[in-house]
Design a protein around this motif. Structure first.
Motif, PDB file in Angstrom:
ATOM      1  N   GLY A  18       1.307 -29.245   9.168  1.00 59.96           N
ATOM      2  CA  GLY A  18       1.859 -30.570   8.895  1.00 59.96           C
ATOM      3  C   GLY A  18       3.346 -30.512   8.663  1.00 59.96           C
ATOM      4  O   GLY A  18       4.098 -31.250   9.283  1.00 59.96           O
ATOM      5  N   GLY A  46      -1.317 -32.987   5.795  1.00 64.46           N
ATOM      6  CA  GLY A  46      -1.202 -33.730   7.032  1.00 64.46           C
ATOM      7  C   GLY A  46       0.265 -33.884   7.392  1.00 64.46           C
ATOM      8  O   GLY A  46       1.150 -33.315   6.759  1.00 64.46           O
ATOM      9  N   PHE A  47       0.513 -34.645   8.417  1.00 70.52           N
ATOM     10  CA  PHE A  47       1.899 -34.900   8.798  1.00 70.52           C
ATOM     11  C   PHE A  47       2.592 -35.582   7.625  1.00 70.52           C
ATOM     12  O   PHE A  47       2.139 -36.591   7.126  1.00 70.52           O
ATOM     13  CB  PHE A  47       1.933 -35.782  10.049  1.00 70.52           C
ATOM     14  CG  PHE A  47       3.267 -35.827  10.694  1.00 70.52           C
ATOM     15  CD1 PHE A  47       3.728 -34.750  11.424  1.00 70.52           C
ATOM     16  CD2 PHE A  47       4.068 -36.934  10.556  1.00 70.52           C
ATOM     17  CE1 PHE A  47       4.968 -34.771  12.032  1.00 70.52           C
ATOM     18  CE2 PHE A  47       5.309 -36.972  11.149  1.00 70.52           C
ATOM     19  CZ  PHE A  47       5.760 -35.895  11.891  1.00 70.52           C
ATOM     20  N   SER A  48       3.687 -35.025   7.159  1.00 69.50           N
ATOM     21  CA  SER A  48       4.270 -35.412   5.880  1.00 69.50           C
ATOM     22  C   SER A  48       5.219 -36.605   5.988  1.00 69.50           C
ATOM     23  O   SER A  48       6.351 -36.463   6.447  1.00 69.50           O
ATOM     24  CB  SER A  48       5.011 -34.218   5.279  1.00 69.50           C
ATOM     25  OG  SER A  48       5.589 -34.607   4.062  1.00 69.50           O
ATOM     26  N   ASN A  49       4.759 -37.757   5.523  1.00 65.93           N
ATOM     27  CA  ASN A  49       5.642 -38.923   5.450  1.00 65.93           C
ATOM     28  C   ASN A  49       6.749 -38.709   4.426  1.00 65.93           C
ATOM     29  O   ASN A  49       7.859 -39.196   4.596  1.00 65.93           O
ATOM     30  CB  ASN A  49       4.854 -40.182   5.101  1.00 65.93           C
ATOM     31  CG  ASN A  49       4.077 -40.706   6.273  1.00 65.93           C
ATOM     32  OD1 ASN A  49       4.419 -40.457   7.425  1.00 65.93           O
ATOM     33  ND2 ASN A  49       3.018 -41.434   5.990  1.00 65.93           N
ATOM     34  N   LEU A  62       9.531 -36.903   6.107  1.00 68.43           N
ATOM     35  CA  LEU A  62      10.240 -37.815   7.017  1.00 68.43           C
ATOM     36  C   LEU A  62      11.092 -38.821   6.254  1.00 68.43           C
ATOM     37  O   LEU A  62      12.194 -39.159   6.684  1.00 68.43           O
ATOM     38  CB  LEU A  62       9.253 -38.554   7.922  1.00 68.43           C
ATOM     39  CG  LEU A  62       8.590 -37.735   9.008  1.00 68.43           C
ATOM     40  CD1 LEU A  62       7.687 -38.626   9.854  1.00 68.43           C
ATOM     41  CD2 LEU A  62       9.609 -37.030   9.876  1.00 68.43           C
ATOM     42  N   ASP A  72       5.331 -29.273  11.666  1.00 63.53           N
ATOM     43  CA  ASP A  72       5.370 -30.216  12.780  1.00 63.53           C
ATOM     44  C   ASP A  72       6.690 -30.980  12.822  1.00 63.53           C
ATOM     45  O   ASP A  72       7.056 -31.524  13.852  1.00 63.53           O
ATOM     46  CB  ASP A  72       4.206 -31.209  12.700  1.00 63.53           C
ATOM     47  CG  ASP A  72       2.866 -30.544  12.939  1.00 63.53           C
ATOM     48  OD1 ASP A  72       2.806 -29.592  13.745  1.00 63.53           O
ATOM     49  OD2 ASP A  72       1.880 -30.964  12.311  1.00 63.53           O
ATOM     50  N   CYS A  73       7.387 -31.048  11.682  1.00 68.58           N
ATOM     51  CA  CYS A  73       8.646 -31.795  11.668  1.00 68.58           C
ATOM     52  C   CYS A  73       9.826 -31.011  11.095  1.00 68.58           C
ATOM     53  O   CYS A  73      10.970 -31.416  11.286  1.00 68.58           O
ATOM     54  CB  CYS A  73       8.482 -33.122  10.934  1.00 68.58           C
ATOM     55  SG  CYS A  73       7.921 -33.021   9.235  1.00 68.58           S
ATOM     56  N   TYR A  82      11.430 -40.313  15.331  1.00 70.34           N
ATOM     57  CA  TYR A  82      10.464 -40.969  14.453  1.00 70.34           C
ATOM     58  C   TYR A  82      10.805 -42.424  14.117  1.00 70.34           C
ATOM     59  O   TYR A  82      10.105 -43.030  13.309  1.00 70.34           O
ATOM     60  CB  TYR A  82      10.316 -40.169  13.151  1.00 70.34           C
ATOM     61  CG  TYR A  82       9.867 -38.748  13.394  1.00 70.34           C
ATOM     62  CD1 TYR A  82       8.583 -38.471  13.832  1.00 70.34           C
ATOM     63  CD2 TYR A  82      10.745 -37.686  13.209  1.00 70.34           C
ATOM     64  CE1 TYR A  82       8.170 -37.170  14.062  1.00 70.34           C
ATOM     65  CE2 TYR A  82      10.343 -36.378  13.435  1.00 70.34           C
ATOM     66  CZ  TYR A  82       9.055 -36.127  13.859  1.00 70.34           C
ATOM     67  OH  TYR A  82       8.653 -34.837  14.098  1.00 70.34           O
TER      68      TYR A  82
END
Length: 121
Positions: A28, A6-9, A12, A31-32, A79
Protein backbone atom coordinates in the motif's frame (compact mmCIF):
# COMPACT_ATOMS: atom_id res chain seq x y z
CA UNK A 1 4.58 2.21 11.67
CA UNK A 2 2.68 -0.10 9.31
CA UNK A 3 3.53 -3.61 8.25
CA UNK A 4 0.72 -3.60 5.66
CA UNK A 5 -2.12 -1.31 4.78
CA UNK A 6 -4.37 -0.48 1.88
CA UNK A 7 -3.62 2.33 -0.50
CA UNK A 8 -2.85 5.16 1.91
CA UNK A 9 -5.07 8.22 1.64
CA UNK A 10 -3.18 9.74 4.57
CA UNK A 11 0.08 9.64 2.63
CA UNK A 12 -1.60 11.11 -0.47
CA UNK A 13 -3.10 13.88 1.67
CA UNK A 14 0.34 14.72 3.07
CA UNK A 15 1.80 14.70 -0.45
CA UNK A 16 -1.05 16.94 -1.70
CA UNK A 17 -0.32 19.38 1.14
CA UNK A 18 3.29 19.67 0.00
CA UNK A 19 4.72 17.77 2.96
CA UNK A 20 7.65 15.37 2.96
CA UNK A 21 6.58 11.79 3.72
CA UNK A 22 8.41 9.35 5.98
CA UNK A 23 6.93 5.86 6.13
CA UNK A 24 7.97 2.23 5.82
CA UNK A 25 8.22 -0.42 3.12
CA UNK A 26 4.72 -1.86 3.37
CA UNK A 27 2.06 -3.04 0.98
CA UNK A 28 0.00 0.00 0.00
CA UNK A 29 2.69 2.50 0.97
CA UNK A 30 5.09 1.41 -1.76
CA UNK A 31 2.31 1.91 -4.31
CA UNK A 32 2.73 5.68 -3.95
CA UNK A 33 6.03 6.33 -2.14
CA UNK A 34 9.46 5.63 -3.62
CA UNK A 35 12.42 5.86 -1.27
CA UNK A 36 14.49 9.03 -1.69
CA UNK A 37 12.37 10.12 -4.69
CA UNK A 38 9.11 11.39 -3.22
CA UNK A 39 9.55 10.27 0.39
CA UNK A 40 11.73 8.24 2.72
CA UNK A 41 11.03 4.59 3.52
CA UNK A 42 12.36 2.38 6.29
CA UNK A 43 11.79 -1.26 7.12
CA UNK A 44 8.78 -1.92 9.35
CA UNK A 45 9.84 -2.27 12.97
CA UNK A 46 13.22 -0.63 12.46
CA UNK A 47 12.76 2.20 14.98
CA UNK A 48 16.35 3.50 14.75
CA UNK A 49 16.07 3.78 10.95
CA UNK A 50 12.71 5.55 11.29
CA UNK A 51 14.23 8.00 13.80
CA UNK A 52 17.15 8.62 11.42
CA UNK A 53 14.78 9.31 8.49
CA UNK A 54 12.67 11.68 10.57
CA UNK A 55 15.80 13.50 11.74
CA UNK A 56 17.03 13.79 8.15
CA UNK A 57 13.74 15.31 6.98
CA UNK A 58 13.65 17.76 9.89
CA UNK A 59 17.31 18.81 9.68
CA UNK A 60 17.90 18.82 5.90
CA UNK A 61 15.85 21.62 4.37
CA UNK A 62 16.91 20.84 0.79
CA UNK A 63 15.98 17.15 1.18
CA UNK A 64 12.64 18.03 2.75
CA UNK A 65 11.88 20.56 -0.01
CA UNK A 66 12.90 18.17 -2.80
CA UNK A 67 10.81 15.28 -1.45
CA UNK A 68 7.79 17.52 -0.87
CA UNK A 69 8.04 19.17 -4.30
CA UNK A 70 8.29 15.86 -6.16
CA UNK A 71 5.45 14.38 -4.09
CA UNK A 72 3.15 17.36 -4.70
CA UNK A 73 3.84 17.34 -8.45
CA UNK A 74 3.17 13.60 -8.61
CA UNK A 75 -0.01 14.00 -6.61
CA UNK A 76 -1.28 16.63 -9.02
CA UNK A 77 -0.25 14.62 -12.10
CA UNK A 78 -1.37 11.14 -11.02
CA UNK A 79 -3.92 11.42 -8.20
CA UNK A 80 -5.87 14.64 -8.91
CA UNK A 81 -9.60 14.44 -9.58
CA UNK A 82 -8.94 15.26 -13.23
CA UNK A 83 -6.24 12.59 -13.63
CA UNK A 84 -8.25 9.86 -11.89
CA UNK A 85 -11.40 10.91 -13.78
CA UNK A 86 -9.56 10.60 -17.09
CA UNK A 87 -8.38 7.11 -16.10
CA UNK A 88 -11.94 6.06 -15.28
CA UNK A 89 -13.27 7.53 -18.54
CA UNK A 90 -10.55 5.61 -20.40
CA UNK A 91 -11.63 2.35 -18.77
CA UNK A 92 -15.26 2.93 -19.74
CA UNK A 93 -14.18 3.89 -23.26
CA UNK A 94 -12.21 0.63 -23.54
CA UNK A 95 -15.12 -1.40 -22.18
CA UNK A 96 -17.54 0.23 -24.59
CA UNK A 97 -15.49 -1.07 -27.51
CA UNK A 98 -15.49 -4.66 -26.24
CA UNK A 99 -17.95 -7.22 -27.66
CA UNK A 100 -20.83 -8.00 -25.33
CA UNK A 101 -20.43 -11.30 -23.52
CA UNK A 102 -23.39 -13.64 -23.45
CA UNK A 103 -25.12 -13.77 -20.08
CA UNK A 104 -27.25 -16.70 -19.03
CA UNK A 105 -30.38 -15.29 -17.42
CA UNK A 106 -31.37 -18.69 -16.00
CA UNK A 107 -29.60 -18.65 -12.68
CA UNK A 108 -29.28 -21.91 -10.77
CA UNK A 109 -31.35 -21.99 -7.63
CA UNK A 110 -29.80 -24.04 -4.87
CA UNK A 111 -31.68 -24.89 -1.73
CA UNK A 112 -30.89 -22.64 1.20
CA UNK A 113 -30.67 -24.52 4.47
CA UNK A 114 -31.30 -21.30 6.37
CA UNK A 115 -34.71 -20.86 4.72
CA UNK A 116 -35.71 -24.41 5.57
CA UNK A 117 -34.24 -24.18 9.09
CA UNK A 118 -34.88 -20.58 10.32
CA UNK A 119 -33.62 -21.44 13.79
CA UNK A 120 -30.10 -21.40 12.28
CA UNK A 121 -30.43 -17.68 11.64
Amino acid sequence: MSYAEGFSNTILEAMACGLAVVSCHAVGVVDCVRDDENGLLTDPGDVPALATSLTRVIADTSLRTRLATVALEECRRVYSWDAVGQQIVGIYRDLRNQPQAAFDTDLPITPCRFRSEPHLL
